[in-house]
Scaffold this motif. Sequence first.
Motif, PDB file in Angstrom:
ATOM      1  N   VAL A   1      62.742  43.981  21.881  1.00 42.64           N
ATOM      2  CA  VAL A   1      61.502  44.401  21.215  1.00 42.64           C
ATOM      3  C   VAL A   1      60.781  45.470  22.034  1.00 42.64           C
ATOM      4  O   VAL A   1      60.331  46.501  21.504  1.00 42.64           O
ATOM      5  N   VAL A   2      60.675  45.242  23.338  1.00 45.24           N
ATOM      6  CA  VAL A   2      59.970  46.195  24.205  1.00 45.24           C
ATOM      7  C   VAL A   2      60.701  47.535  24.259  1.00 45.24           C
ATOM      8  O   VAL A   2      60.088  48.603  24.149  1.00 45.24           O
ATOM      9  N   VAL A   3      62.017  47.495  24.425  1.00 43.44           N
ATOM     10  CA  VAL A   3      62.792  48.731  24.548  1.00 43.44           C
ATOM     11  C   VAL A   3      62.785  49.511  23.239  1.00 43.44           C
ATOM     12  O   VAL A   3      62.696  50.745  23.242  1.00 43.44           O
ATOM     13  N   VAL A   4      62.860  48.815  22.106  1.00 38.51           N
ATOM     14  CA  VAL A   4      62.764  49.500  20.815  1.00 38.51           C
ATOM     15  C   VAL A   4      61.405  50.189  20.688  1.00 38.51           C
ATOM     16  O   VAL A   4      61.305  51.324  20.207  1.00 38.51           O
ATOM     17  N   GLY A   5      60.348  49.515  21.153  1.00 43.87           N
ATOM     18  CA  GLY A   5      59.020  50.139  21.140  1.00 43.87           C
ATOM     19  C   GLY A   5      58.975  51.383  22.002  1.00 43.87           C
ATOM     20  O   GLY A   5      58.394  52.401  21.616  1.00 43.87           O
ATOM     21  N   VAL A   6      59.617  51.307  23.154  1.00 42.87           N
ATOM     22  CA  VAL A   6      59.697  52.483  24.034  1.00 42.87           C
ATOM     23  C   VAL A   6      60.465  53.602  23.338  1.00 42.87           C
ATOM     24  O   VAL A   6      60.108  54.784  23.431  1.00 42.87           O
TER      25      VAL A   6
ATOM     26  N   LEU B   1      59.232  56.341  29.820  1.00 42.98           N
ATOM     27  CA  LEU B   1      60.289  56.374  30.827  1.00 42.98           C
ATOM     28  C   LEU B   1      59.800  56.975  32.139  1.00 42.98           C
ATOM     29  O   LEU B   1      60.310  56.659  33.209  1.00 42.98           O
ATOM     30  N   MET B   2      58.794  57.864  32.057  1.00 40.73           N
ATOM     31  CA  MET B   2      58.274  58.500  33.261  1.00 40.73           C
ATOM     32  C   MET B   2      57.308  57.589  34.012  1.00 40.73           C
ATOM     33  O   MET B   2      57.049  57.793  35.186  1.00 40.73           O
TER      34      MET B   2
END
Length: 245
Positions: free
Chosen positions: A168-173, A181-182
């Motif tokens: 869920v978190v990575v999809v949001g990112v 990412l920075m």
Amino acid sequence: MTAFVLTLIGAALACGLEMLEALAIVLAVGSTRSWRDAVLGAVGAVVLLAVVVVAVGPLLLARLPLEALKVVIGTALLLFGLEWLRKGILRLAGRRSLSNSFQEYIEEREALEALEAPAPGEPDWPARIVAGKGVLLEGVEVVLIVAALGAGPDGLTPAVAGAALAVVVVVGVGFALHRPLMRLPESHLKYAVGVVLSSFGVFFLGEWLGTDWPGGDVALLYVAATLLAVSQAAVATLAREPVTA
């Protein structure tokens, strides 16, 4: 509850960081070549990984003795965690470059820009292969982490829940593209994951070899605290020593 919560947190952090690295590659492919080919490559890798897990997982469980499998998993988890911890110590001590998914995103973009573009209407196989390979390699590590942590006393539930939270978190990112990412302190997060996974490796391996841990699951906390103290001492020692050519 101690083991459950720590398993969930450890799975979420470890799987999330692996997924971030895969995300950086998919974003680089999509923004440089074609979003369609990037998604197709990533989806193909996920399907292949799922087929392998479904085909091989039950076979291993049926063929290997449970106690031997637990010892193997505990050893693998400990070695995996110690490798994360070793790299984390070197990064924090300034002996290794900091982990940075944004930098990986930039490098992948530069590499893809150097490749010849396909003819209009033709599938971009280099883009699909780069995206698929990145997702497949990181996906294998995610599966190993979930399987190892899922071998604990609470079963797969906390490990799968942690992995789901990471998705869920990575999809949001991913929807927010590259800016997060920075900002992520990836080196510190990977160091923390190294401490957590190493703690589980020590705890599970000791438990499966017959060790009666004082305090039961609470032992995870003092094992983690010991690893944290020792690793911080190693960071301080390495940071003081001059770097030799």
